[in-house]
Structures are given as structure tokens and as C-alpha cells.
Write a protein that holds these residues in place. Structure first.
Motif, mmCIF file in Angstrom:
data_model
loop_
_atom_site.group_PDB
_atom_site.id
_atom_site.type_symbol
_atom_site.label_atom_id
_atom_site.label_comp_id
_atom_site.label_asym_id
_atom_site.label_seq_id
_atom_site.Cartn_x
_atom_site.Cartn_y
_atom_site.Cartn_z
ATOM 1 N N PRO A 171 0.828 -1.226 0.000
ATOM 2 C CA PRO A 171 0.000 0.000 0.000
ATOM 3 C C PRO A 171 0.851 1.261 0.000
ATOM 4 O O PRO A 171 1.854 1.359 0.707
ATOM 5 N N ILE A 172 0.436 2.225 -0.827
ATOM 6 C CA ILE A 172 1.109 3.527 -0.835
ATOM 7 C C ILE A 172 0.116 4.662 -0.581
ATOM 8 O O ILE A 172 0.483 5.724 -0.102
ATOM 9 N N VAL A 173 -1.174 4.444 -0.928
ATOM 10 C CA VAL A 173 -2.242 5.414 -0.684
ATOM 11 C C VAL A 173 -3.376 4.685 0.014
ATOM 12 O O VAL A 173 -4.049 3.860 -0.606
ATOM 13 N N ALA A 174 -3.562 4.978 1.313
ATOM 14 C CA ALA A 174 -4.558 4.236 2.104
ATOM 15 C C ALA A 174 -4.219 2.752 2.013
ATOM 16 O O ALA A 174 -3.134 2.336 2.390
ATOM 17 N N VAL B 2 0.512 0.314 -5.919
ATOM 18 C CA VAL B 2 0.731 0.732 -7.305
ATOM 19 C C VAL B 2 -0.118 -0.115 -8.243
ATOM 20 O O VAL B 2 -0.750 0.394 -9.175
ATOM 21 N N ARG B 3 -0.131 -1.418 -7.999
ATOM 22 C CA ARG B 3 -0.944 -2.323 -8.809
ATOM 23 C C ARG B 3 -2.410 -1.919 -8.777
ATOM 24 O O ARG B 3 -3.088 -1.859 -9.810
#
Length: 232
Positions: A69-72, A76-77
Motif C-alpha cells: 500500500p502507498i495510498v490508504a 501501485v498495482r
């Protein structure tokens, strides 16, 4: 060696099954071009898509955090799948509208043929990246031997290139099949979007209804053909 060949066959089969989506997308997008440019567009689009997939394979191997996870809770996938699903929905609805309203001739005037060709190529490449992200991650999970995965990608693309032409031209000759294919793309777009939200949709739930609808339409086409022949 036997294990490597077995794994290669498995990956080629996986790529070909997932290539059904690619064949539909190529058939619809290339259909907007003049007949003289379609074969070249398929070849160039698929060649660039193959190179993009191999490049993405190298990126996946280098960046193990692609699914982190990078946003919430989105990785990226997930972001790629969400954007790709929305784009596919837009394109499918847009194409249905222009097909039903007979606006296809207005879309790409002859003086913009070069721009239209480039747009089709770029869309084929971008959507292939969206379609292939899960298969690439799966392939990396199955083996760390990159030569096996790259060979599977190349062989599958040769198969898709072989079938894309005949299937695409057949779809374009039958407007009802074209609208049915676009409806399938809407379903695929929704599925890709749901995958980006971590809502898994079994592929059988998609491909079985698609196959049934296609069989019904082919029977209808056969009936019309026999009826016209009997009148003649």
C-alpha cells in the motif's frame, strides 16, 4: 529441464487465456482505422505491448513493493487497475455510442490519419499493461527464471497476433458482434476496477456468460444466413 518446459507451457497457456481481452480490445481499436492500416497497427501495437510487458516484468522483479500500500490501502498495482478499468469503461461506452449513432466516420477525418494511428497504438499498449499486470506478478511468483517468463510472453504474443487479425475482421463485418464485444469490454472494465478495490471476481463468472452470449449470437447469425439463402 522437464520442469522448466512444463512451467513454460503453463505460462504460455495463462498468457493466451488472458489474451482474450487483448484480442477484443485490438479488434475494436484497430477497427477505427482504414483497412489498409489495420494489419500494420496490430503488428506495431502488439510488438510495443510485448516490449512494455517485458519491461514491466523487469520492474516487478526490481520493485517487490508493487503490491504494498502507498495510498490508504491501495498499492501501485491497485491504482493501475483502477485507472485502467475506468479508461476501458469510457472507451467501450464511447465506442458503443458512436457505433449505434453511426458517428464512426466523423471520429477520425482523413487529414488526421497519422494522429489516429498513433492514438490506436498507444491505447493498445496502455491497456495491455493493465491486462498483463496480474499475469506478470503471477509469473514472477511461479518462477524466478526470467528467460522462462520472457519466452512465454513472446510465444503468447505470436499466438495473439495470429488470431487478432481474423477475429478482428470477423467482428467488424458483423455490427451485432461488435456491440456484443464492446459489452464484454464493459464487463471486463468493471472487473478490473473491482480488482483494484481488492474485490476478486472469478474469471469463470465473466467468460462463461460471454461464451454463452457469443454462442447465441452466432446461432442467430447462422439462422439469418440460412433464411437469406432460402429466399434466394
Amino acid at each position: 529441464m522437464a520442469d522448466a518446459l512444463g512451467l513454460l507451457a503453463l505460462l504460455v497457456g495463462l498468457e493466451l487465456v488472458l489474451g482474450v481481452d487483448n484480442v477484443l480490445v485490438i479488434a475494436i481499436f484497430v477497427g477505427r482505422l482504414p483497412a489498409s492500416q489495420r494489419k500494420r497497427a496490430r503488428f506495431i501495437g502488439l510488438s510495443l505491448a510485448m516490449l512494455a510487458r517485458i519491461l514491466m516484468l523487469a520492474i516487478v522483479v526490481a520493485l517487490t513493493g508493487l503490491t504494498q500500500p502507498i495510498v490508504a490501502t491501495l498499492s501501485v498495482r491497485d491504482l493501475i487497475l483502477l485507472a485502467g478499468g475506468l479508461f476501458l469503461l469510457y472507451k467501450a461506452v464511447h465506442e458503443i455510442h458512436h457505433t449505434v449513432e453511426f458517428k464512426e466516420a466523423e471520429e477520425h477525418p482523413t487529414n488526421g490519419a497519422g494522429a489516429a494511428f498513433a492514438a490506436v497504438i498507444s491505447q493498445i499498449v496502455l491497456l495491455d499493461i493493465v491486462f498483463s499486470i496480474d499475469s506478470v506478478i503471477t509469473a514472477v511468483g511461479l518462477t524466478q527464471h526470467l528467460w522462462i517468463i520472457v519466452t512465454a510472453v513472446i510465444l503468447s504474443f505470436v499466438g495473439i497476433l495470429f488470431f487478432a487479425g481474423p477475429i478482428g475482421e470477423f467482428i467488424l463485418r458483423h455490427p451485432a458482434l461488435k456491440i456484443l464485444a464492446l459489452s464484454f469490454l464493459i464487463t471486463i472494465g468493471v472487473t478490473i476496477f473491482m480488482e483494484g478495490l481488492h474485490k476478486h471476481v472469478p474469471k469463470a463468472y465473466i467468460y462463461l456468460p460471454m461464451g454463452f452470449a457469443l454462442m447465441v449470437e452466432i446461432l442467430q447469425m447462422r439462422y439469418e444466413h440460412n433464411r437469406q439463402r432460402q429466399k434466394g
